[in-house]
Design a protein around this motif. Structure first.
Motif, PDB file in Angstrom:
ATOM      1  N   ARG A   1       9.396   2.289   4.919  1.00  0.00           N
ATOM      2  CA  ARG A   1       8.951   2.038   3.548  1.00  0.00           C
ATOM      3  C   ARG A   1       8.406   3.291   2.856  1.00  0.00           C
ATOM      4  O   ARG A   1       7.974   3.224   1.709  1.00  0.00           O
ATOM      5  N   GLY A   2       8.400   4.408   3.558  1.00  0.00           N
ATOM      6  CA  GLY A   2       7.886   5.630   2.961  1.00  0.00           C
ATOM      7  C   GLY A   2       6.384   5.621   2.758  1.00  0.00           C
ATOM      8  O   GLY A   2       5.865   6.314   1.877  1.00  0.00           O
ATOM      9  N   VAL A   3       5.678   4.847   3.584  1.00  0.00           N
ATOM     10  CA  VAL A   3       4.223   4.768   3.494  1.00  0.00           C
ATOM     11  C   VAL A   3       3.604   5.901   4.308  1.00  0.00           C
ATOM     12  O   VAL A   3       3.966   6.121   5.463  1.00  0.00           O
ATOM     13  N   SER A   4       2.672   6.628   3.715  1.00  0.00           N
ATOM     14  CA  SER A   4       2.006   7.737   4.390  1.00  0.00           C
ATOM     15  C   SER A   4       1.135   7.210   5.529  1.00  0.00           C
ATOM     16  O   SER A   4       0.480   6.176   5.402  1.00  0.00           O
ATOM     17  N   VAL A   5       1.106   7.937   6.657  1.00  0.00           N
ATOM     18  CA  VAL A   5       0.399   7.486   7.857  1.00  0.00           C
ATOM     19  C   VAL A   5      -0.823   8.353   8.144  1.00  0.00           C
ATOM     20  O   VAL A   5      -0.750   9.584   8.105  1.00  0.00           O
TER      21      VAL A   5
ATOM     22  N   GLY B   1      -1.280   0.323 -16.513  1.00  0.00           N
ATOM     23  CA  GLY B   1      -0.819   1.691 -16.687  1.00  0.00           C
ATOM     24  C   GLY B   1      -1.279   2.695 -15.655  1.00  0.00           C
ATOM     25  O   GLY B   1      -1.142   3.905 -15.862  1.00  0.00           O
ATOM     26  N   VAL B   2      -1.824   2.226 -14.515  1.00  0.00           N
ATOM     27  CA  VAL B   2      -2.272   3.140 -13.466  1.00  0.00           C
ATOM     28  C   VAL B   2      -1.113   3.396 -12.503  1.00  0.00           C
ATOM     29  O   VAL B   2      -0.468   2.457 -12.032  1.00  0.00           O
ATOM     30  N   GLU B   3      -0.854   4.655 -12.208  1.00  0.00           N
ATOM     31  CA  GLU B   3       0.199   5.006 -11.261  1.00  0.00           C
ATOM     32  C   GLU B   3      -0.343   4.940  -9.841  1.00  0.00           C
ATOM     33  O   GLU B   3      -1.383   5.526  -9.529  1.00  0.00           O
ATOM     34  N   LEU B   4       0.350   4.218  -8.969  1.00  0.00           N
ATOM     35  CA  LEU B   4      -0.034   4.145  -7.566  1.00  0.00           C
ATOM     36  C   LEU B   4       0.887   5.055  -6.765  1.00  0.00           C
ATOM     37  O   LEU B   4       2.100   4.880  -6.739  1.00  0.00           O
ATOM     38  N   LYS B   5       0.269   6.037  -6.104  1.00  0.00           N
ATOM     39  CA  LYS B   5       1.041   7.037  -5.373  1.00  0.00           C
ATOM     40  C   LYS B   5       0.176   7.633  -4.282  1.00  0.00           C
ATOM     41  O   LYS B   5      -1.020   7.855  -4.482  1.00  0.00           O
ATOM     42  N   SER B   6       0.755   7.882  -3.116  1.00  0.00           N
ATOM     43  CA  SER B   6      -0.004   8.479  -2.024  1.00  0.00           C
ATOM     44  C   SER B   6      -0.550   9.847  -2.422  1.00  0.00           C
ATOM     45  O   SER B   6       0.129  10.632  -3.089  1.00  0.00           O
ATOM     46  N   PHE B   7      -1.773  10.127  -1.999  1.00  0.00           N
ATOM     47  CA  PHE B   7      -2.365  11.437  -2.268  1.00  0.00           C
ATOM     48  C   PHE B   7      -1.623  12.556  -1.549  1.00  0.00           C
ATOM     49  O   PHE B   7      -1.828  13.732  -1.833  1.00  0.00           O
ATOM     50  N   ASN B   8      -0.762  12.193  -0.610  1.00  0.00           N
ATOM     51  CA  ASN B   8       0.026  13.199   0.107  1.00  0.00           C
ATOM     52  C   ASN B   8       1.323  13.548  -0.621  1.00  0.00           C
ATOM     53  O   ASN B   8       2.054  14.429  -0.175  1.00  0.00           O
ATOM     54  N   ASP B   9       1.597  12.868  -1.726  1.00  0.00           N
ATOM     55  CA  ASP B   9       2.854  13.089  -2.434  1.00  0.00           C
ATOM     56  C   ASP B   9       2.750  14.131  -3.541  1.00  0.00           C
ATOM     57  O   ASP B   9       3.648  14.276  -4.349  1.00  0.00           O
ATOM     58  N   GLY B  10       1.615  14.836  -3.594  1.00  0.00           N
ATOM     59  CA  GLY B  10       1.472  15.901  -4.573  1.00  0.00           C
ATOM     60  C   GLY B  10       1.011  15.407  -5.942  1.00  0.00           C
ATOM     61  O   GLY B  10       0.796  14.237  -6.170  1.00  0.00           O
TER      62      GLY B  10
ATOM     63  N   VAL C   1       0.811  -1.217   0.000  1.00  0.00           N
ATOM     64  CA  VAL C   1       0.000   0.000   0.000  1.00  0.00           C
ATOM     65  C   VAL C   1       0.847   1.270   0.000  1.00  0.00           C
ATOM     66  O   VAL C   1       2.047   1.237   0.288  1.00  0.00           O
ATOM     67  N   ASN C   2       0.189   2.378  -0.320  1.00  0.00           N
ATOM     68  CA  ASN C   2       0.837   3.695  -0.268  1.00  0.00           C
ATOM     69  C   ASN C   2       0.537   4.437   1.023  1.00  0.00           C
ATOM     70  O   ASN C   2       1.300   5.300   1.443  1.00  0.00           O
ATOM     71  N   SER C   3      -0.625   4.123   1.629  1.00  0.00           N
ATOM     72  CA  SER C   3      -1.072   4.830   2.832  1.00  0.00           C
ATOM     73  C   SER C   3      -1.584   3.829   3.857  1.00  0.00           C
ATOM     74  O   SER C   3      -2.247   2.851   3.501  1.00  0.00           O
ATOM     75  N   ALA C   4      -1.274   4.089   5.134  1.00  0.00           N
ATOM     76  CA  ALA C   4      -1.664   3.190   6.220  1.00  0.00           C
ATOM     77  C   ALA C   4      -2.555   3.922   7.211  1.00  0.00           C
ATOM     78  O   ALA C   4      -2.142   4.923   7.799  1.00  0.00           O
ATOM     79  N   ASN C   5      -3.780   3.432   7.374  1.00  0.00           N
ATOM     80  CA  ASN C   5      -4.698   3.967   8.373  1.00  0.00           C
ATOM     81  C   ASN C   5      -4.439   3.195   9.664  1.00  0.00           C
ATOM     82  O   ASN C   5      -4.840   2.042   9.791  1.00  0.00           O
ATOM     83  N   VAL C   6      -3.762   3.817  10.608  1.00  0.00           N
ATOM     84  CA  VAL C   6      -3.275   3.096  11.787  1.00  0.00           C
ATOM     85  C   VAL C   6      -4.203   3.311  12.975  1.00  0.00           C
ATOM     86  O   VAL C   6      -4.500   4.449  13.353  1.00  0.00           O
TER      87      VAL C   6
END
Length: 254
Positions: free
Chosen positions: A56-60, A245-254, A29-34
């Motif tokens: 891992r650079g996963v957004s929290v 072809g879908v890019e997976l990236k955290s919404f916090n990464d701009g 995953v890109n983001s972790a709801n902790v």
């Protein structure tokens, strides 16, 4: 290129009782709801998840819920505004402290379980959660159910909102989630889930439980971390999206 974020609910183990495979999920995953300790999770386990997310650079995000450990936060509750505002501030604050110790920061807030479903449509409890977020850090993003009234309510209050859909949950024709008490509410087959999410990203549409198509817009896709096939489902979704072809990236990464 199409782009989306993949998130999961993590940190829900409690003492010797494990819940999900957090380390494996963090590699997908890109983001972790902790979890913040109210519906699940204990400080030591939460800290471990935060450290792994940081590596891992996963957004929290702070996964706030009702004060309901026995019910795993999935029982409807009606706290006063004072109680709910205080509980949400308390949970975010605890998560911020643990995140700092783990070398990361809390970037967003997502409600859990019954609280999530309640604030999607209950304006009073939604306002309480919004007020709590603004009181502790108005720069935090709110993750909310795509198509629900809380999206515009939170935006009108000045919060940035990310709309999400659930990969492994069935939807009603009005865009709400099918109750977990009903058969078919949770989808367990990785290939079916992956195909649904690929169609959603491509077309903005998903098939409801009654067979009708509904339109949903989302910047994030959630795979629940507590189901037996959670990691397999998340990997299948990731592979299907990236492979097309879908890019997976955290919404916090701009």
């Amino acid at each position: 290129m199409a782009r989306t974020d993949l998130n999961s609910d993590l940190g829900e183990s409690f003492g010797p009782w494990p819940m999900g495979d957090d380390v494996s999920m963090l590699s997908v995953v890109n983001s972790a709801n902790v979890a913040c300790g109210f519906h699940a999770g204990d400080p030591a386990g939460i800290l471990l998840v935060l450290r792994e997310a940081s590596k891992r650079g996963v957004s929290v995000g702070a996964h706030v819920g009702y004060r309901d450990l026995v019910g795993f936060g999935r029982r409807n509750m009606d706290p006063t505004s004072e109680e709910l505002i205080g509980d949400v501030i308390y949970q975010i604050g605890a998560m911020q402290g643990l995140a700092k110790a783990a070398g990361t920061t809390v970037r967003y807030v997502k409600a859990h379980g019954a609280l999530y479903n309640t604030i999607a449509h209950d304006a009073r409890q939604a306002a309480d959660v919004i007020e709590a977020i603004k009181a502790i850090d108005p720069t935090l993003v709110l993750m909310a159910l795509s198509g629900a009234p809380i999206v515009e309510q939170a935006r009108a209050a000045g919060l940035r909102v990310v709309r999400e859909v659930f990969a492994d949950r069935a939807y009603n024709s009005d865009g709400s989630l099918v109750s977990r008490r009903l058969p078919g509410a949770v989808i367990h087959e990785p290939d079916i889930v992956a195909a649904r999410m690929l169609r959603l990203v491509r077309e903005g549409r998903i098939t409801a439980i009654d067979g009708t198509d509904i339109e949903l817009e989302a910047q994030s896709i959630c795979v629940h971390g507590d189901t037996p096939a959670a990691v397999s489902i998340a990997r299948a979704v990731r592979d299907a999206l990236v492979g097309n072809g879908v890019e997976l990236k955290s919404f916090n990464d701009g």
